[in-house]
Design a protein around this motif. Structure first.
Motif, short mmCIF file in Angstrom:
data_model
loop_
_atom_site.label_atom_id
_atom_site.label_comp_id
_atom_site.label_asym_id
_atom_site.label_seq_id
_atom_site.Cartn_x
_atom_site.Cartn_y
_atom_site.Cartn_z
N ARG A 137 0.84 -1.21 0.00
CA ARG A 137 0.00 0.00 0.00
C ARG A 137 0.87 1.26 0.00
O ARG A 137 0.61 2.21 -0.74
N ASN A 138 1.90 1.27 0.83
CA ASN A 138 2.77 2.45 0.92
C ASN A 138 3.52 2.69 -0.40
O ASN A 138 3.70 3.84 -0.83
N GLU A 139 3.95 1.60 -1.05
CA GLU A 139 4.64 1.75 -2.34
C GLU A 139 3.70 2.33 -3.39
O GLU A 139 4.10 3.16 -4.21
N CYS A 140 2.43 1.88 -3.35
CA CYS A 140 1.46 2.42 -4.31
C CYS A 140 1.19 3.90 -4.06
O CYS A 140 1.04 4.69 -4.99
N LEU A 141 1.13 4.28 -2.78
CA LEU A 141 0.91 5.68 -2.44
C LEU A 141 2.06 6.54 -2.95
O LEU A 141 1.85 7.65 -3.48
N ARG A 142 3.31 6.04 -2.78
CA ARG A 142 4.47 6.82 -3.23
C ARG A 142 4.56 6.86 -4.75
O ARG A 142 4.93 7.89 -5.33
N GLY A 143 4.23 5.76 -5.41
CA GLY A 143 4.42 5.69 -6.86
C GLY A 143 3.20 6.04 -7.68
O GLY A 143 3.27 6.05 -8.92
N GLY A 144 2.07 6.33 -7.04
CA GLY A 144 0.87 6.68 -7.80
C GLY A 144 0.24 5.51 -8.50
O GLY A 144 -0.53 5.69 -9.46
N GLU A 145 0.51 4.29 -8.06
CA GLU A 145 -0.05 3.09 -8.68
C GLU A 145 -1.22 2.56 -7.84
O GLU A 145 -1.51 3.05 -6.73
N ASN B 66 1.33 -2.79 -7.86
CA ASN B 66 1.56 -2.10 -9.13
C ASN B 66 0.76 -2.73 -10.28
O ASN B 66 1.32 -3.21 -11.27
N MET B 67 -0.55 -2.70 -10.14
CA MET B 67 -1.43 -3.30 -11.16
C MET B 67 -1.95 -2.28 -12.16
O MET B 67 -2.68 -2.64 -13.08
N GLY B 68 -1.63 -1.00 -11.99
CA GLY B 68 -2.08 -0.01 -12.96
C GLY B 68 -2.16 1.37 -12.35
O GLY B 68 -2.39 1.53 -11.15
N ALA B 69 -2.00 2.39 -13.21
CA ALA B 69 -2.04 3.78 -12.72
C ALA B 69 -3.46 4.24 -12.46
O ALA B 69 -3.68 5.19 -11.72
N ALA C 126 -7.53 0.22 -15.06
CA ALA C 126 -6.42 -0.64 -15.47
C ALA C 126 -6.16 -1.72 -14.44
O ALA C 126 -5.94 -2.89 -14.77
N ALA C 127 -6.17 -1.32 -13.15
CA ALA C 127 -5.96 -2.30 -12.09
C ALA C 127 -7.06 -3.35 -12.09
O ALA C 127 -6.81 -4.54 -11.87
N ARG C 128 -8.30 -2.92 -12.36
CA ARG C 128 -9.43 -3.85 -12.39
C ARG C 128 -9.27 -4.87 -13.52
O ARG C 128 -9.47 -6.07 -13.31
N ARG C 129 -8.88 -4.38 -14.71
CA ARG C 129 -8.70 -5.30 -15.85
C ARG C 129 -7.58 -6.30 -15.57
O ARG C 129 -7.73 -7.51 -15.82
N ASN C 130 -6.45 -5.81 -15.08
CA ASN C 130 -5.32 -6.70 -14.83
C ASN C 130 -5.65 -7.72 -13.74
O ASN C 130 -5.28 -8.90 -13.82
N ALA C 131 -6.33 -7.28 -12.69
CA ALA C 131 -6.67 -8.19 -11.60
C ALA C 131 -7.67 -9.25 -12.06
O ALA C 131 -7.57 -10.42 -11.68
N GLU C 132 -8.61 -8.84 -12.88
CA GLU C 132 -9.60 -9.80 -13.39
C GLU C 132 -8.92 -10.85 -14.26
O GLU C 132 -9.27 -12.03 -14.22
N ILE D 278 -9.48 -3.15 -4.63
CA ILE D 278 -8.44 -2.29 -5.19
C ILE D 278 -7.98 -1.30 -4.12
O ILE D 278 -8.80 -0.73 -3.39
N PHE D 279 -6.66 -1.13 -3.99
CA PHE D 279 -6.14 -0.18 -3.00
C PHE D 279 -5.04 0.66 -3.64
O PHE D 279 -4.54 0.32 -4.70
N GLY D 280 -4.70 1.74 -2.99
CA GLY D 280 -3.59 2.56 -3.51
C GLY D 280 -3.67 3.99 -3.08
O GLY D 280 -3.09 4.38 -2.08
#
Length: 874
Positions: free
Chosen positions: A457-465, A524-527, A531-537, A568-570
């Motif tokens: 979660r923290n990496e996603c917050l820092r990287g915008g993912e 890091n499943m999408g910006a 995108a994250a929803r498609r990749n996770a599905e 989805i989190f981020g």
């Protein structure tokens, strides 16, 4: 000669002045005396002379304090323990002087400092010096102490290996030492010297070590603030010069006596000869001390060498060039290299490159501390490092080092001790494995999962993912575990873990929460969320396909599927617990949607969870407030005669009205509220059965009661049924308990035992919802059953669905083969009844014959039927 006589007069005058100072003034007699309690055998601090009069340094000090306060002083000289008791239990007594102690802090308050005092460890001079250099060398030696004194407390705490021998007072202690009973004792230095001077020559004992130096303090009972303030005021008025005169009077060891005038010339000559002899003796003593100290130094060096040569830890030192200047012989046992092969080499040759970097970093930090003035001269640190054996195999060690620097913060050397910790390291890794990993699958457990999820979660917050959390639950795993055995279930979980791990990237996390629940953290499943929803599905769909493939376990194929919920989190900064809860809710929606499916979390799911929580809260309250009632649905024979009824639970909610069992029975089973609820149903049904027995219209009716799996599995179930029958007075032969296959299959043998015990009383059993589970003749023929029930799901479509019709016919035929009556539930039409009759079923239950009704309506309907039947007969 004149000066010597003047010295004598001055000394004698000082003694006389000291004696006179203890006489209270006339004005002081008008006030209550200041009562001072003190040890009566603590010379020269405090003691009673041959006439019983108080004497000693503390006595003189307190008399001087009394003069300052214009108050007489009265002394109570008792034994040591009694001094503490008198002070503790009185509000007008002062303890004349003692050391600070945690034990006495509980009931005494201490005044300001009286005088400083040293406590020493004395040893007999004839014991010699070899091997006796400090207190720790007296291990196993009996050391005399005064009973209850602080010396004993200090030695027990700091030298527990020394054997203590208590004596009632100091004089008894030192008398024992002079008689040879003990060769060492602990005592206050002036006390020891005083009694040694009285009972022997002081040179028979020497001071081995000063144990501690503390000030003596007065003390009063706890919270006696007024007396404490007065004592401190008197002590503050006593000048340092006055204190010094008193202490010097009592702490000198020489005695002064009256000298006849004719002896003075002789003494002058004797004094000259004495000085000469003393100089000669002093020179000899100095030589003896030098030789003795040289021997002591050599002995210390010998012992140090013996210690370093025989300990298993490695002692080492390096110089400014970071090359070894000394390594103890134990290095050979540890690494296989001899000390001479290592001395002169740099440290990098004995430890791994990573460990060299670690030590270098600690030396750099130490230098920074010295540069900033946070440390002077040296800095200590401890690290874990890997040493290299001669066979190039690394082993784990703990290095405790001291690194030295000069005034300019330049490295000047380092010393330390290295200890092997390979086994400790393995044990720690084992503990970490148990603490952070699942024992069955080897996957991270909940604890490590939460850490990894927080990091993602923290990496996603820092990287915008955006990241995605997948929550998986195997479908029907419990049934497989119950029917196939836990060994097969465990093997399946291990295979599922392997397939999940092979479906994700190396930096993703697959964890097992427990049971058949797994969690996957996808970072890091999408910006964007889309995108994250498609990749996770895509990942989730691939997982479902992989998990649905057959598993070969113990030579046979096993099939299963999974339901997956995704959250989805981020960018929203949700808590890890909330992310996990959202994915869990989504997983339950996937199960409701038909299992083997994939579902994303939606905010509307939270509303459903909140509603469920409210329902659970209301259900608990309903049990406490008895908001339930029983309805009864008739059961008829082939001629339509009512032969019994089934008790059906209803919840009369104060706001929602009548709540259907379909809404709360499943929740009651999940929350284990089904146990108290089931017990209430059983008790109520038995009372109803007893009531029916008293009326002709209902006297012959049987009553069926549903029993949940949890209720039936309870160890006290049989006793609960017996007590319900006994308390109500109901006929056991009219009670029929309906069990489901799942409640029996958990432990068939235990189920048969319980059923047999109740059958002995006359209680009957029906197998409910037969045909919906894993029906098996192997257990069916062993069970002491009285009836099979065809589930209403088959009866409802018996005329339109060939499979349902075939199942219904099979159940009827099976009952006929096992000589078990069959009853069909859910019969709503005459056509359904006719079909079932044609195939051999002659007992029915359903809306065609009556809906579930309260007991009054049920009984009224029976009476109406009886009246109609009577009219038809007439």
């Amino acid at each position: 000669m004149t000066s010597f006589r003047r010295l004598h007069i001055l000394v004698f005058g000082g003694l006389l002045a000291g004696l006179l100072s203890g006489i209270p003034s006339a004005g002081a007699d008008d006030r209550d005396p200041l009562v001072v309690v003190q040890d009566r055998a603590w010379a020269p601090m405090a003691f009673a002379d041959d006439q019983g009069n108080p004497q000693g340094m503390l006595v003189d000090l307190w008399r001087a304090v009394g003069e300052k306060l214009d108050r007489p002083v009265r002394f109570e000289l008792v034994n040591w323990q009694r001094t503490l008791e008198l002070t503790r239990d009185s509000d007008d007594r002062v303890h004349g002087g003692l050391f600070l102690s945690e034990e006495r802090d509980a009931y005494l308050d201490y005044a300001n400092e009286l005088v400083p005092l040293r406590t020493a460890l004395f040893i007999a001079a004839e014991a010699g010096t070899a091997g006796l250099l400090e207190a720790s060398d007296l291990t196993g030696t009996e050391v005399g102490v005064t009973a209850g004194g602080y010396e004993a407390t200090f030695l027990r705490q700091n030298h527990p290996d020394i054997t203590l021998k208590p004596y009632p007072n100091n004089e008894a202690l030192i008398r024992a030492a002079t008689r040879g009973e003990i060769r060492a004792f602990a005592a206050d230095y002036p006390v020891g010297m005083y009694y040694l001077d009285r009972h022997t020559t002081p040179d028979r004992f020497r001071v081995l070590e000063v144990l501690y130096a503390q000030p003596l303090r007065a003390a009063v009972a706890e919270d006696n603030d007024a007396l404490m303030a007065e004592i401190n005021r008197g002590l503050s008025l006593l000048t340092p010069a006055e204190k010094s005169r008193i202490t010097q009077k009592w702490l000198r060891t020489e005695r002064v006596e009256t000298i006849p005038s004719w002896l003075i010339p002789v003494m002058s000559l004797g004094a000259g000869l004495t000085v000469l002899a003393w100089l000669l003796l002093h020179n000899r003593l100095l030589r003896h001390q030098v030789l003795s100290q040289t021997r002591d130094l050599a002995e210390r060096e010998r012992r140090l060498t013996l210690l370093t040569d025989n300990i298993t830890d490695v002692v080492w030192a390096v110089g400014p060039d970071r090359r070894y200047t000394y390594v103890s012989p134990s290095i050979e046992r540890l690494t296989g290299s001899r000390p001479e092969e290592i001395v002169g080499n740099r440290m990098g040759g004995t430890i791994t490159p990573d460990s060299v970097d670690l030590l270098t970093e600690h030396i750099r930090r130490a230098r920074d501390q010295v540069s900033r003035g946070e440390a002077r001269g040296h800095v200590d640190f401890t690290v874990e490092a890997q040493m290299l054996r001669t066979d190039a195999q690394p082993l784990w060690t703990e290095v405790a080092a001291r690194v030295f620097f000069d005034d300019a913060a330049r490295f000047t050397g380092m010393q330390g001790v290295t200890r092997e910790i390979t086994e400790r390291r393995r044990s720690r890794e084992t503990i970490e494995q148990l603490a952070y990993y699942d024992a069955l699958t080897g996957l991270p457990n909940r604890r490590l999962l939460l850490e990894r999820l927080g990091q993602a979660r923290n990496e996603c917050l820092r990287g915008g993912e955006h990241g995605v959390l997948l929550f998986l639950d195997l479908d029907n795993f419990k049934t497989l575990n119950d029917t196939e055995g836990h060994y097969i279930g465990d093997a399946l979980l291990q295979h599922v873990a392997d397939r999940l791990s092979g479906s994700v990237r190396d930096d993703d996390t697959v964890a097992r929460l427990g049971g058949d629940e797994f969690v996957v953290v996808l970072g890091n499943m999408g910006a964007t969320q889309d995108a994250a929803r498609r990749n996770a599905e895509r990942v989730g769909t691939a997982m479902l396909a992989k998990l649905s493939q057959p598993y070969t376990l113990s030579g046979r194929q096993v099939h299963t599927s999974a339901s997956i919920g995704a959250a989805i989190f981020g960018r929203n900064g949700e808590s890890v617990e909330n992310i996990l809860k959202q994915a869990d809710m989504a997983m339950y929606e996937a199960k409701v949607a038909g299992r083997g499916t994939f579902c994303f979390y939606e905010p509307s799911m939270q509303a459903a969870v909140d509603a469920r929580a409210r329902l659970e809260r209301d259900l608990r309250e309903a049990i406490q407030l008895a908001q339930f009632t029983l309805y009864y649905q008739p059961q008829v024979d082939g001629e339509g005669r009512v032969t019994g009824a089934e008790a059906l639970l209803r919840w009369l909610h104060p706001e929602r009205g009548m709540v259907s069992p379909a809404e709360f029975i499943g929740l009651a089973e999940e929350t284990n509220l089904i146990a108290p609820l089931g017990q209430w149903v059983l008790e109520t049904a038995c009372r109803q059965l007893a009531s029916w027995a008293e009326a002709s219209a209902t006297a012959g009716l049987s009553l069926s009661v549903n029993v949940s799996a949890r209720q039936f599995e309870h160890p006290g179930f049989v006793d609960e049924v017996c007590q319900a029958l006994e308390r109500s007075g109901a006929d056991p032969g009219q009670l029929k308990l309906e069990l489901t296959e799942s409640s029996i299959l958990r432990d068939v043998d235990a189920a048969i035992t319980k059923m047999a015990r109740l059958r002995e009383l006359g209680v009957g059993f029906a197998l409910d919802d037969f045909g919906t589970g894993y029906s098996s003749l192997s257990y069916l023929k062993r069970l002491p059953l009285d009836q099979l029930k065809i589930d209403k799901s088959f009866v409802h479509h018996v005329l339109t669905d060939e499979d349902d019709a075939a199942i219904a016919q099979t159940v009827i035929a099976l009952g006929r083969m096992l000589n078990l009556p069959v009853i069909a539930e859910g019969v709503e039409t005459r056509e359904q009844q006719r079909f079932l009759c044609e195939h051999g079923c002659h007992a029915f239950q359903g809306f065609l014959f009556g809906r579930p009704q309260p007991p009054e309506a049920f009984e009224a309907a029976l009476r109406g039927n009886a009246s109609a039947s009577g009219r038809e007969t007439a």
